[in-house]
Design a protein around this motif. Structure first.
Motif, PDB file in Angstrom:
ATOM      1  N   ASN A  82       0.796  -1.232   0.000  1.00  0.00           N
ATOM      2  CA  ASN A  82       0.000   0.000   0.000  1.00  0.00           C
ATOM      3  C   ASN A  82       0.829   1.283   0.000  1.00  0.00           C
ATOM      4  OD1 ASN A  82      -2.057  -1.831   0.207  1.00  0.00           O
ATOM      5  ND2 ASN A  82      -2.604  -1.332   2.302  1.00  0.00           N
ATOM      6  N   LEU A  83       2.065   1.204   0.468  1.00  0.00           N
ATOM      7  CA  LEU A  83       2.893   2.405   0.571  1.00  0.00           C
ATOM      8  C   LEU A  83       4.050   2.335  -0.426  1.00  0.00           C
ATOM      9  CD1 LEU A  83       3.241   2.825   4.450  1.00  0.00           C
ATOM     10  CD2 LEU A  83       1.651   3.991   2.940  1.00  0.00           C
ATOM     11  N   THR A  84       4.450   3.486  -0.911  1.00  0.00           N
ATOM     12  CA  THR A  84       5.593   3.518  -1.824  1.00  0.00           C
ATOM     13  C   THR A  84       6.841   3.892  -1.024  1.00  0.00           C
ATOM     14  OG1 THR A  84       4.979   5.786  -2.357  1.00  0.00           O
ATOM     15  CG2 THR A  84       4.285   4.080  -3.912  1.00  0.00           C
ATOM     16  N   LEU A  85       7.334   2.919  -0.284  1.00  0.00           N
ATOM     17  CA  LEU A  85       8.561   3.096   0.497  1.00  0.00           C
ATOM     18  C   LEU A  85       9.644   2.215  -0.115  1.00  0.00           C
ATOM     19  CD1 LEU A  85       7.300   2.983   4.195  1.00  0.00           C
ATOM     20  CD2 LEU A  85       8.136   4.978   2.958  1.00  0.00           C
ATOM     21  N   TYR A  86      10.866   2.711  -0.064  1.00  0.00           N
ATOM     22  CA  TYR A  86      12.000   1.937  -0.572  1.00  0.00           C
ATOM     23  C   TYR A  86      12.112   0.625   0.207  1.00  0.00           C
ATOM     24  CZ  TYR A  86      16.833   0.580  -1.439  1.00  0.00           C
ATOM     25  OH  TYR A  86      17.964  -0.126  -1.756  1.00  0.00           O
ATOM     26  N   LYS A  87      11.996   0.715   1.517  1.00  0.00           N
ATOM     27  CA  LYS A  87      12.050  -0.480   2.359  1.00  0.00           C
ATOM     28  C   LYS A  87      10.983  -0.346   3.435  1.00  0.00           C
ATOM     29  CE  LYS A  87      15.369  -3.157   5.086  1.00  0.00           C
ATOM     30  NZ  LYS A  87      14.740  -3.219   6.399  1.00  0.00           N
ATOM     31  N   VAL A  88      10.177  -1.381   3.608  1.00  0.00           N
ATOM     32  CA  VAL A  88       9.146  -1.352   4.638  1.00  0.00           C
ATOM     33  C   VAL A  88       9.845  -1.491   5.994  1.00  0.00           C
ATOM     34  CG1 VAL A  88       7.052  -2.458   5.523  1.00  0.00           C
ATOM     35  CG2 VAL A  88       7.489  -2.399   3.068  1.00  0.00           C
ATOM     36  N   PRO A  89       9.541  -0.588   6.939  1.00  0.00           N
ATOM     37  CA  PRO A  89      10.238  -0.638   8.231  1.00  0.00           C
ATOM     38  C   PRO A  89       9.861  -1.862   9.062  1.00  0.00           C
ATOM     39  CG  PRO A  89       8.480   0.993   8.279  1.00  0.00           C
ATOM     40  CD  PRO A  89       8.571   0.506   6.875  1.00  0.00           C
ATOM     41  N   GLU A  90      10.761  -2.237   9.974  1.00  0.00           N
ATOM     42  CA  GLU A  90      10.439  -3.239  10.976  1.00  0.00           C
ATOM     43  C   GLU A  90       9.377  -2.623  11.880  1.00  0.00           C
ATOM     44  OE1 GLU A  90      11.628  -6.347  11.296  1.00  0.00           O
ATOM     45  OE2 GLU A  90      12.847  -6.082   9.503  1.00  0.00           O
ATOM     46  N   LEU A  91       8.422  -3.422  12.333  1.00  0.00           N
ATOM     47  CA  LEU A  91       7.338  -2.899  13.160  1.00  0.00           C
ATOM     48  C   LEU A  91       7.428  -3.437  14.579  1.00  0.00           C
ATOM     49  CD1 LEU A  91       4.326  -3.434  10.713  1.00  0.00           C
ATOM     50  CD2 LEU A  91       5.831  -1.452  10.887  1.00  0.00           C
ATOM     51  N   GLU A  92       7.160  -2.558  15.532  1.00  0.00           N
ATOM     52  CA  GLU A  92       7.066  -2.968  16.928  1.00  0.00           C
ATOM     53  C   GLU A  92       5.818  -2.315  17.505  1.00  0.00           C
ATOM     54  OE1 GLU A  92       9.528  -2.756  21.145  1.00  0.00           O
ATOM     55  OE2 GLU A  92      10.142  -1.471  19.495  1.00  0.00           O
ATOM     56  N   PHE A  93       4.990  -3.118  18.167  1.00  0.00           N
ATOM     57  CA  PHE A  93       3.765  -2.590  18.773  1.00  0.00           C
ATOM     58  C   PHE A  93       3.964  -2.397  20.265  1.00  0.00           C
ATOM     59  CE2 PHE A  93       2.192  -4.400  14.860  1.00  0.00           C
ATOM     60  CZ  PHE A  93       1.236  -3.486  14.469  1.00  0.00           C
ATOM     61  N   LYS A  94       3.521  -1.229  20.764  1.00  0.00           N
ATOM     62  CA  LYS A  94       3.598  -0.928  22.193  1.00  0.00           C
ATOM     63  C   LYS A  94       2.297  -0.284  22.622  1.00  0.00           C
ATOM     64  CE  LYS A  94       8.501  -0.093  23.005  1.00  0.00           C
ATOM     65  NZ  LYS A  94       9.504   0.931  23.335  1.00  0.00           N
ATOM     66  N   GLN A  95       1.867  -0.600  23.840  1.00  0.00           N
ATOM     67  CA  GLN A  95       0.653   0.021  24.351  1.00  0.00           C
ATOM     68  C   GLN A  95       0.917   1.491  24.647  1.00  0.00           C
ATOM     69  OE1 GLN A  95      -0.791  -1.148  28.189  1.00  0.00           O
ATOM     70  NE2 GLN A  95      -2.839  -0.395  27.782  1.00  0.00           N
ATOM     71  N   ASP A  96      -0.010   2.339  24.219  1.00  0.00           N
ATOM     72  CA  ASP A  96       0.089   3.776  24.475  1.00  0.00           C
ATOM     73  C   ASP A  96      -0.340   4.047  25.911  1.00  0.00           C
ATOM     74  OD1 ASP A  96      -0.058   6.517  24.568  1.00  0.00           O
ATOM     75  OD2 ASP A  96      -1.082   6.734  22.649  1.00  0.00           O
ATOM     76  N   GLN A  97       0.593   4.497  26.724  1.00  0.00           N
ATOM     77  CA  GLN A  97       0.303   4.758  28.134  1.00  0.00           C
ATOM     78  C   GLN A  97      -0.268   6.158  28.356  1.00  0.00           C
ATOM     79  OE1 GLN A  97       0.482   2.470  30.446  1.00  0.00           O
ATOM     80  NE2 GLN A  97       1.515   0.890  29.273  1.00  0.00           N
ATOM     81  N   SER A  98      -0.146   7.049  27.381  1.00  0.00           N
ATOM     82  CA  SER A  98      -0.528   8.449  27.595  1.00  0.00           C
ATOM     83  C   SER A  98      -2.026   8.610  27.867  1.00  0.00           C
ATOM     84  CB  SER A  98      -0.114   9.302  26.397  1.00  0.00           C
ATOM     85  OG  SER A  98      -0.821   8.921  25.249  1.00  0.00           O
ATOM     86  N   ILE A  99      -2.849   7.771  27.248  1.00  0.00           N
ATOM     87  CA  ILE A  99      -4.299   7.874  27.453  1.00  0.00           C
ATOM     88  C   ILE A  99      -4.636   7.526  28.895  1.00  0.00           C
ATOM     89  CG2 ILE A  99      -6.525   6.862  26.803  1.00  0.00           C
ATOM     90  CD1 ILE A  99      -5.350   6.635  23.948  1.00  0.00           C
ATOM     91  N   ARG A 100      -4.053   6.439  29.386  1.00  0.00           N
ATOM     92  CA  ARG A 100      -4.245   6.050  30.783  1.00  0.00           C
ATOM     93  C   ARG A 100      -3.791   7.149  31.729  1.00  0.00           C
ATOM     94  NH1 ARG A 100      -2.088   0.083  31.173  1.00  0.00           N
ATOM     95  NH2 ARG A 100      -3.889  -0.974  31.997  1.00  0.00           N
ATOM     96  N   TYR A 101      -2.641   7.733  31.411  1.00  0.00           N
ATOM     97  CA  TYR A 101      -2.080   8.793  32.233  1.00  0.00           C
ATOM     98  C   TYR A 101      -3.047   9.976  32.289  1.00  0.00           C
ATOM     99  CZ  TYR A 101       1.246  12.289  33.945  1.00  0.00           C
ATOM    100  OH  TYR A 101       1.863  13.269  34.665  1.00  0.00           O
ATOM    101  N   GLY A 102      -3.600  10.338  31.136  1.00  0.00           N
ATOM    102  CA  GLY A 102      -4.573  11.427  31.071  1.00  0.00           C
ATOM    103  C   GLY A 102      -5.810  11.136  31.904  1.00  0.00           C
ATOM    104  N   GLU A 103      -6.291   9.888  31.853  1.00  0.00           N
ATOM    105  CA  GLU A 103      -7.465   9.490  32.646  1.00  0.00           C
ATOM    106  C   GLU A 103      -7.162   9.593  34.132  1.00  0.00           C
ATOM    107  OE1 GLU A 103      -8.331   5.587  31.180  1.00  0.00           O
ATOM    108  OE2 GLU A 103      -9.457   6.340  29.459  1.00  0.00           O
ATOM    109  N   LYS A 104      -5.941   9.185  34.508  1.00  0.00           N
ATOM    110  CA  LYS A 104      -5.541   9.246  35.918  1.00  0.00           C
ATOM    111  C   LYS A 104      -5.525  10.694  36.408  1.00  0.00           C
ATOM    112  CE  LYS A 104      -1.883   7.801  39.061  1.00  0.00           C
ATOM    113  NZ  LYS A 104      -0.571   7.199  39.191  1.00  0.00           N
ATOM    114  N   ILE A 105      -4.982  11.593  35.578  1.00  0.00           N
ATOM    115  CA  ILE A 105      -4.946  13.016  35.919  1.00  0.00           C
ATOM    116  C   ILE A 105      -6.372  13.556  36.075  1.00  0.00           C
ATOM    117  CG2 ILE A 105      -4.275  15.330  35.101  1.00  0.00           C
ATOM    118  CD1 ILE A 105      -1.876  13.643  35.992  1.00  0.00           C
ATOM    119  N   ASP A 106      -7.271  13.182  35.134  1.00  0.00           N
ATOM    120  CA  ASP A 106      -8.670  13.622  35.213  1.00  0.00           C
ATOM    121  C   ASP A 106      -9.315  13.185  36.522  1.00  0.00           C
ATOM    122  OD1 ASP A 106      -8.522  14.833  32.754  1.00  0.00           O
ATOM    123  OD2 ASP A 106      -9.514  13.201  31.661  1.00  0.00           O
TER     124      ASP A 106
END
Length: 119
Positions: A82-106
């Motif tokens: 789907n993308l016109t990239l010279y080389k498709v990057p290696e992928l790593e998935f990580k959970q986004d903690q910022s949303i949780r952090y925002g909820e905690k602050i709220d």
């Protein structure tokens, strides 16, 4: 100039991965996953893909992480088509903690207001 290109590629990858998860990945463990951001290395060789899910249970997060890890090959292949990239990057998935952090602050702010009202 380069930062602008990296930002564009990150946005493209985020859009495509959300689309691929929705339409191509059949694994029930990754249903309801939202890609919240992508960070790429300067050489565009690696992409860290941040995701969030509605559940806060650690077991659900682990299942989702396992599902995403298992689907990485498929997602990378789809990105390559789907993308016109010279080389498709290696992928790593990580959970986004910022949303949780925002909820905690709220919650903390709400508790402060409640304490003030109770005085």
């Amino acid at each position: 100039m380069v930062k602008h290109r990296i930002g564009r590629v990150e946005q493209e990858i985020q859009k495509e991965v959300n689309d691929i998860l929705l339409k191509r990945v059949r694994d029930p463990r990754v249903q309801g996953v939202t890609v919240t951001g992508v960070e790429m290395t300067g050489d565009l060789q690696q992409a860290t893909i941040y995701f969030s899910i509605l559940s806060e249970k650690a077991s659900d997060v682990e299942k989702t992480q396992a599902g995403l890890d298992k689907a990485t090959g498929l997602i990378r292949r789809e990105l390559g088509q789907n993308l016109t990239l010279y080389k498709v990057p290696e992928l790593e998935f990580k959970q986004d903690q910022s949303i949780r952090y925002g909820e905690k602050i709220d919650k903390l702010i709400a508790k402060l207001h409640q304490d003030e009202a109770n005085r």
